[in-house]
Design an enzyme around this catalytic site. Structure first.
Site, PDB file in Angstrom:
ATOM      1  NE  ARG A   1      -4.024  -1.273  -0.280  1.00  0.00           N
ATOM      2  CZ  ARG A   1      -5.423  -1.700   0.354  1.00  0.00           C
ATOM      3  NH1 ARG A   1      -5.249  -2.522   1.282  1.00  0.00           N
ATOM      4  NH2 ARG A   1      -6.434  -1.953   0.408  1.00  0.00           N
TER       5      ARG A   1
ATOM      6  CD  GLN B   1      -2.939   6.116  -3.482  1.00  0.00           C
ATOM      7  OE1 GLN B   1      -3.273   6.856  -3.682  1.00  0.00           O
ATOM      8  NE2 GLN B   1      -2.395   6.240  -2.160  1.00  0.00           N
TER       9      GLN B   1
ATOM     10  CG  ASP C   1      -5.330  -0.901  -3.203  1.00  0.00           C
ATOM     11  OD1 ASP C   1      -5.087  -1.748  -3.996  1.00  0.00           O
ATOM     12  OD2 ASP C   1      -4.401   0.092  -2.992  1.00  0.00           O
TER      13      ASP C   1
ATOM     14  CB  SER D   1      -8.682   0.315  -3.036  1.00  0.00           C
ATOM     15  OG  SER D   1      -7.291   0.890  -2.782  1.00  0.00           O
TER      16      SER D   1
ATOM     17  CE1 TYR E   1      -5.397  -3.737   4.955  1.00  0.00           C
ATOM     18  CE2 TYR E   1      -2.679  -4.082   4.310  1.00  0.00           C
ATOM     19  CZ  TYR E   1      -3.682  -4.203   3.465  1.00  0.00           C
ATOM     20  OH  TYR E   1      -3.434  -4.373   1.377  1.00  0.00           O
TER      21      TYR E   1
END
Ligand code: NAD
Length: 389
Positions: free
Chosen positions: A126, A131, A134, A137, A233
């Protein structure tokens, strides 16, 4: 030298999504890769073969033809129900997509034994640079949105406050447990529908994000400390902490018309946040949508893939919600996968020895072995020296 990238029809595995959209195909073709698409692969997501052809793809009739022509295969789901699509893959193939490797480590061993190389984007680090790739997500965004739509459809109440000639209907109360990507999207969607929304997460840092969406943050920091690992996390709570959390949430749950639960801890059973006693205290007609159902659920009584009634309360064990919004889920997933391929492809191959954390973080199987340390540990095998972490 470009890669030849294959896209199969994954409906055999019960998924309506597809691993490439016409737009992501265009991006891969613009980067000089060859894209081979099985006929009807995009049909359930709303795209015709001609749309892919117009984007520069080669259309073939069968999944065998895809496997015969392409060495890099993009997949929506490479394990679980999706595994059937890839039954013909072998040591020539690299599978890139979603595999749930921490939830399905045995499937990773099976793929390794067949000599297949697996790059699991569920394990993408992450980091900011990753991104655009991802997949967790993008799919969690869709799941969070759809969970609220499902709840609004089943709830006996309107979400917004409404004033009519004879009075005023107050807004429905929606509680979202777990405010990661899915939870924040659930909060945003419930707010857009006009509900009175509260959000809770064990990570205190989320408060600001919840409040910025116009929701109230349920602060239980005095009963549950809320650990977080280096990647952001949540770490699991011990039994005593979980019991305190459940007791403190019970009153919030009882006051809610709708509860959407999204709490996950990677590699673990999802935390139990809504107990049977808390459900008994809810009003008849209340609705719980449990997005964590596939990982055991956040709610006592959740049955994955089913809607059950407990007392007067409906509990939806939501399974694979992104597949129920196949076009936009595929649009987002396809872009993630194309961005990954464009990032990692060098001279007609993926350099698996690169020290790029994007490759090392996602590489699960290679040359017959599970090389990813966390996955290898779950399979009961010793981590391979020099493997991924
Ligand atoms: P996730 O799907 O693993 O979990 C969902 C949420 O459940 C998380 O917010 C977690 O804190 C929460 N949770 C776990 N146990 C709980 C409990 N007992 N009670 C209440 N809530 C509990 O999480 P995610 O949505 O994938 O996000 C994980 C992290 O990664 C977050 O910090 C997020 O901001 C971050 N992230 C970073 C990037 C990036 O590229 N920088 C991208 C996406 C997400």
């Amino acid at each position: 030298m470009p890669l030849t990238v294959g896209i199969a029809n994954e409906s055999r595995g019960g998924d309506r999504r597809v691993a490439a959209s016409p737009a992501s195909t265009r991006a891969l073709v613009a980067a000089e890769h060859t894209v081979v698409v099985q006929s009807t692969a995009g049909s359930a997501a709303g795209w015709h073969d001609e749309d892919y052809e117009a984007a520069g793809a080669v259309i073939v009739r069968s999944s065998d033809e895809v496997l015969g022509r392409a060495t890099t295969l993009l997949c929506v789901r490479g394990s679980g129900p999706g595994a059937a699509t890839w039954a013909g893959a072998d040591q020539r193939h690299t599978l890139v997509g979603m595999f749930d490797p921490l939830g399905e480590p045995a499937a990773m061993t099976a793929l390794a034994r067949r000599g297949i190389t697996v790059l699991a984007l569920d394990l993408l680090p992450r980091i900011t640079r990753a991104q655009p790739m991802d997949v967790l997500s993008s799919q969690a965004t869709v799941a969070g949105y759809k969970a609220v739509i499902v709840a609004a459809t089943l709830a006996p109440r309107l979400f917004p406050m409404l004033t009519y000639a004879a009075g005023t209907i107050p807004p429905a109360k929606v509680l979202v447990l777990g405010a990661g990507v899915a939870g924040l999207q659930a909060i945003a969607t419930a707010r857009r529908l006009g509900a009175n929304v509260s959000g809770y997460d064990v990570r205190a840092a989320v408060r600001e994000q919840v409040e910025s969406l116009g929701a109230r943050f349920v602060d239980l920091s005095d009963v549950a400390a809320g650990g977080e690992d280096a990647s952001g996390y949540a770490t699991g709570a011990d039994a005593a902490e979980q019991a305190r959390q459940q007791a403190a949430l019970a009153a919030e749950i009882a006051a809610s018309d709708v509860v959407v639960t999204t709490a996950l801890v990677p590699g673990q059973r999802s935390p139990l946040l809504v107990t049977a006693a808390a459900i008994r205290a809810m009003k008849p007609g209340s609705v719980i949508v449990d997005i964590a159902a596939e990982r055991g659920g956040n709610c006592e009584g959740t049955v994955a893939g089913k809607t059950v009634q407990v007392g007067g309360v409906l509990i939806v064990g939501a399974e694979n919600l992104p597949a129920s919004v196949p076009q936009d889920a595929s649009q987002m997933l396809g872009r993630n996968l194309a961005n990954f391929i464009i990032h990692v492809a060098r001279d007609g191959a993926v350099d698996l020895d690169s020290d790029d954390p994007i490759i090392q973080g996602t590489l699960v199987t290679r040359a017959g072995v599970v090389v990813h340390e966390r996955v290898a540990a779950l399979t009961g095998n010793a981590p391979v020296p020099g493997g991924s972490s």
